[in-house]
Design a protein around this motif. Structure first.
Motif, short mmCIF file in Angstrom:
data_model
loop_
_atom_site.label_atom_id
_atom_site.label_comp_id
_atom_site.label_asym_id
_atom_site.label_seq_id
_atom_site.Cartn_x
_atom_site.Cartn_y
_atom_site.Cartn_z
N TYR A 30 37.58 -16.21 -100.92
CA TYR A 30 38.52 -16.00 -99.84
C TYR A 30 39.30 -16.26 -99.36
CZ TYR A 30 38.84 -16.30 -94.96
OH TYR A 30 39.15 -15.84 -93.29
N PHE A 31 39.52 -18.02 -99.13
CA PHE A 31 39.95 -18.71 -99.58
C PHE A 31 41.32 -18.92 -100.28
CE2 PHE A 31 35.78 -20.88 -98.65
CZ PHE A 31 35.27 -20.79 -97.47
N ALA A 32 41.56 -18.16 -101.15
CA ALA A 32 42.66 -18.05 -101.82
C ALA A 32 43.45 -17.27 -101.36
CB ALA A 32 42.99 -17.73 -103.30
N ASP A 33 42.93 -16.27 -100.71
CA ASP A 33 43.79 -15.47 -100.12
C ASP A 33 43.92 -15.55 -98.71
OD1 ASP A 33 42.27 -13.49 -102.29
OD2 ASP A 33 41.56 -12.11 -101.06
N MET A 34 43.49 -16.55 -98.07
CA MET A 34 43.43 -16.97 -96.93
C MET A 34 44.47 -17.74 -97.19
SD MET A 34 42.53 -17.10 -93.89
CE MET A 34 41.39 -16.18 -93.17
N ALA A 35 45.18 -18.78 -98.35
CA ALA A 35 45.50 -20.25 -98.18
C ALA A 35 47.33 -19.08 -98.69
CB ALA A 35 45.47 -20.76 -99.80
N GLU A 36 47.24 -17.88 -99.26
CA GLU A 36 48.23 -17.09 -99.79
C GLU A 36 48.83 -16.43 -97.84
OE1 GLU A 36 47.82 -15.96 -104.14
OE2 GLU A 36 48.24 -13.79 -102.26
N LEU A 37 47.81 -16.27 -97.56
CA LEU A 37 47.87 -15.66 -96.40
C LEU A 37 48.76 -16.72 -94.71
CD1 LEU A 37 47.78 -13.10 -94.57
CD2 LEU A 37 45.82 -13.92 -93.55
N LYS A 38 48.34 -18.30 -95.10
CA LYS A 38 49.16 -18.31 -93.89
C LYS A 38 50.06 -19.23 -95.09
CE LYS A 38 45.01 -21.16 -92.72
NZ LYS A 38 43.79 -22.54 -93.04
N GLU A 39 50.52 -18.87 -96.14
CA GLU A 39 52.20 -19.34 -96.82
C GLU A 39 53.03 -18.38 -95.99
OE1 GLU A 39 54.05 -19.94 -101.12
OE2 GLU A 39 51.48 -19.42 -100.84
N HIS A 40 51.79 -16.77 -96.62
CA HIS A 40 53.91 -15.64 -96.07
C HIS A 40 53.42 -14.83 -95.34
CE1 HIS A 40 50.34 -13.93 -99.23
NE2 HIS A 40 51.25 -14.64 -100.44
N GLY A 41 52.17 -15.08 -94.54
CA GLY A 41 52.07 -14.38 -94.11
C GLY A 41 51.41 -12.79 -94.33
N GLY A 42 50.63 -12.79 -96.24
CA GLY A 42 50.72 -11.30 -96.04
C GLY A 42 51.60 -10.67 -96.74
N LYS A 43 53.18 -11.05 -96.88
CA LYS A 43 54.45 -10.38 -97.61
C LYS A 43 53.61 -10.99 -98.77
CE LYS A 43 56.54 -8.54 -95.78
NZ LYS A 43 57.08 -6.82 -95.62
N ILE A 44 53.10 -10.37 -99.68
CA ILE A 44 53.29 -11.24 -101.01
C ILE A 44 55.01 -10.55 -102.14
CG2 ILE A 44 50.80 -10.62 -101.00
CD1 ILE A 44 50.99 -8.26 -102.42
N ALA A 45 55.05 -9.68 -101.30
CA ALA A 45 56.20 -9.58 -101.73
C ALA A 45 57.34 -8.45 -101.26
CB ALA A 45 56.15 -8.67 -102.88
N THR A 46 58.82 -8.49 -101.62
CA THR A 46 59.44 -7.51 -100.58
C THR A 46 59.14 -6.01 -100.33
OG1 THR A 46 61.35 -7.97 -101.13
CG2 THR A 46 61.45 -9.18 -99.45
N ALA A 47 59.56 -4.94 -99.98
CA ALA A 47 58.98 -4.35 -99.63
C ALA A 47 60.25 -3.31 -101.02
CB ALA A 47 58.99 -2.94 -98.81
N ASN A 48 60.36 -1.93 -101.46
CA ASN A 48 61.14 -1.76 -102.20
C ASN A 48 62.25 -1.17 -101.08
OD1 ASN A 48 58.78 0.44 -104.52
ND2 ASN A 48 60.07 -1.38 -104.98
N LYS A 49 63.36 -1.17 -101.76
CA LYS A 49 64.51 -1.67 -101.12
C LYS A 49 65.62 0.20 -101.58
CE LYS A 49 66.60 -6.12 -100.49
NZ LYS A 49 67.74 -6.58 -100.90
N VAL A 50 64.87 0.92 -102.48
CA VAL A 50 64.87 2.21 -103.21
C VAL A 50 64.77 3.11 -103.89
CG1 VAL A 50 67.51 1.92 -103.15
CG2 VAL A 50 66.50 1.63 -105.28
N ILE A 51 65.13 4.27 -103.52
CA ILE A 51 63.39 4.62 -104.48
C ILE A 51 62.70 4.60 -105.85
CG2 ILE A 51 64.50 7.03 -104.45
CD1 ILE A 51 62.14 8.63 -103.59
N ILE A 52 61.83 4.19 -106.14
CA ILE A 52 61.47 4.55 -108.06
C ILE A 52 62.00 5.86 -108.62
CG2 ILE A 52 59.68 3.90 -109.23
CD1 ILE A 52 58.51 2.43 -106.95
#
Length: 300
Positions: A103-125
Motif C-alpha cells: 500500500y505504501f509503495a502505491d501511495m507514494a506513486e499516487l502522490k508523485e504522479h496522481g495515478g498517471k503511471i503512463a500517458t495513454a496511447n495516442k494512436v490505435i495499437i
C-alpha cells in the motif's frame, strides 16, 4: 493462547518453505493474529453499518486486503508443502513479488504522479501487435455471473455474432480512490457513443478479500449493492460488474502494479487491447480514446 502458538508455528513453517531470502520480510507476519481480528471487525461492519455501503465502486476498497496475502493464503502455501516442487517454487516467487509491493509503495506513486503511471496511447495499437485481454469471470449486482470480454470467438451463428460489440471499454479499479479516475473516462465515452449499439462499457471492481468471496457473503454483498438503475438516455449504458477472489495472475498478465489508480482498456471485437489509459483523463487522451473507438467501429 493455544491459537497464538499454532499461528507462530504456522508462520515458522511458511518461512521454511519460502526460503532464507524472504525470512526478513516474513517476520511481518507476526501480526497475523491482529490482522485476523481486523478481518473479523470488517465482517461485523458489513452487517451492522449500512452507511458504510453507499457507493458500489467504493465498497471493495473498504474490505479488501492490500494484497491477497491473508490467513487463507498462508494456509494454502503451507499445504503446498505436500505438493510438487513446481507449485512450491511458483508460490515462493509469488510471495516474494507480493511482499515487494504494498500500500505504501502505491501511495507514494499516487502522490508523485496522481495515478498517471503512463500517458495513454495516442494512436490505435495495430491488430498484429495487440495482446488479448485475459478472460475474466464477473458478477453483476443482480447476481448474474458471466465472462468478459464478449468476443466473436465461440460465436458460431450469425445471430450471436450480431450481438458482439465492435468496441468495448473496460474500466478496471481495485480501490475507491480510482473511482473519480474511472468517471473521467466513462462519462465522456457514454456521451460520445450513446446511440451506438456496437459499443459496450464495463466498470469492473475487484474484490480480492477471501472473506467477501465466500458464496454466502458474496450473495449478501451483491444484494446490498443492487439498486435501481439511474435513468440513462441512448443505447449505450454503463454496466457495473464485480470480480471476486484472487486475481494475482490476471494483474500480472496486464502488468498492473499500483492498485490505487484506474486502468482503462479499449478492446476490439476479438478481445484484443487496442488502446490503454491510466489515472485521470486529459482532453488529449480523451480525444485519442474517442478517435480509436471510431476506428474500431469502421473495421470489418
Amino acid at each position: 493462547m493455544q491459537d497464538s502458538k499454532k499461528l507462530k508455528t504456522l508462520t515458522h513453517r511458511i518461512i521454511a518453505i519460502v526460503g532464507d531470502g524472504a525470512t526478513e520480510k516474513m517476520l511481518r507476519l507476526k501480526h497475523l493474529t491482529s490482522y485476523r481480528s481486523a478481518v473479523t471487525h470488517s465482517s461485523r461492519l458489513l452487517f451492522t453499518h449500512e452507511d458504510k455501503l453507499i457507493l458500489p465502486a467504493s465498497i471493495p476498497s473498504r474490505f479488501t486486503s492490500n494484497r491477497f496475502l491473508d490467513f487463507y493464503q498462508l494456509l494454502r502455501i503451507l499445504f503446498l508443502k505436500l505438493g510438487n516442487k513446481d507449485a512450491i517454487q511458483k508460490e515462493r516467487a509469488r510471495l516474494k513479488d507480493e511482499m515487494n509491493r504494498g500500500y505504501f509503495a502505491d501511495m507514494a506513486e499516487l502522490k508523485e504522479h496522481g495515478g498517471k503511471i503512463a500517458t495513454a496511447n495516442k494512436v490505435i495499437i495495430p491488430a498484429m501487435a495487440a495482446v488479448k485481454f485475459p478472460q475474466l469471470e464477473v458478477n453483476s449486482s443482480n447476481g448474474k455471473c458471466f465472462k468478459l470480454p464478449i468476443t466473436t470467438y465461440g460465436s458460431d451463428t450469425e445471430s450471436m455474432k450480431a450481438d458482439i460489440p465492435k468496441a468495448t471499454l473496460m474500466c478496471v479499479s481495485f480501490r475507491a480512490a480510482s473511482q473519480a479516475m474511472t468517471d473521467s473516462w466513462s462519462a465522456p465515452f457514454v456521451e460520445a457513443f450513446k446511440d451506438s449499439n456496437k459499443v459496450r462499457l464495463y466498470e469492473i471492481s475487484f474484490i480480492e478479500s477471501w472473506l467477501l468471496s465466500l458464496t454466502p457473503i458474496k450473495k449478501l454483498l451483491l444484494l446490498m449493492l443492487k439498486k435501481s438503475k439511474p435513468e440513462e438516455n441512448g443505447v449505450l449504458h454503463k454496466q457495473i460488474a464485480y470480480a471476486f477472489g484472487d486475481h494475482y495472475y490476471f494483474r500480472k498478465e496486464l502488468k498492473i502494479l499500483n492498485l490505487l489508480t484506474g486502468y482503462m482498456f479499449l478492446l476490439d471485437k476479438f478481445g484484443r487491447i487496442r488502446w490503454q489509459g491510466f489515472g485521470l483523463a486529459t482532453p488529449d487522451e480523451l480525444s485519442s480514446l474517442l478517435s480509436c473507438t471510431s476506428l474500431l467501429l469502421e473495421e470489418e
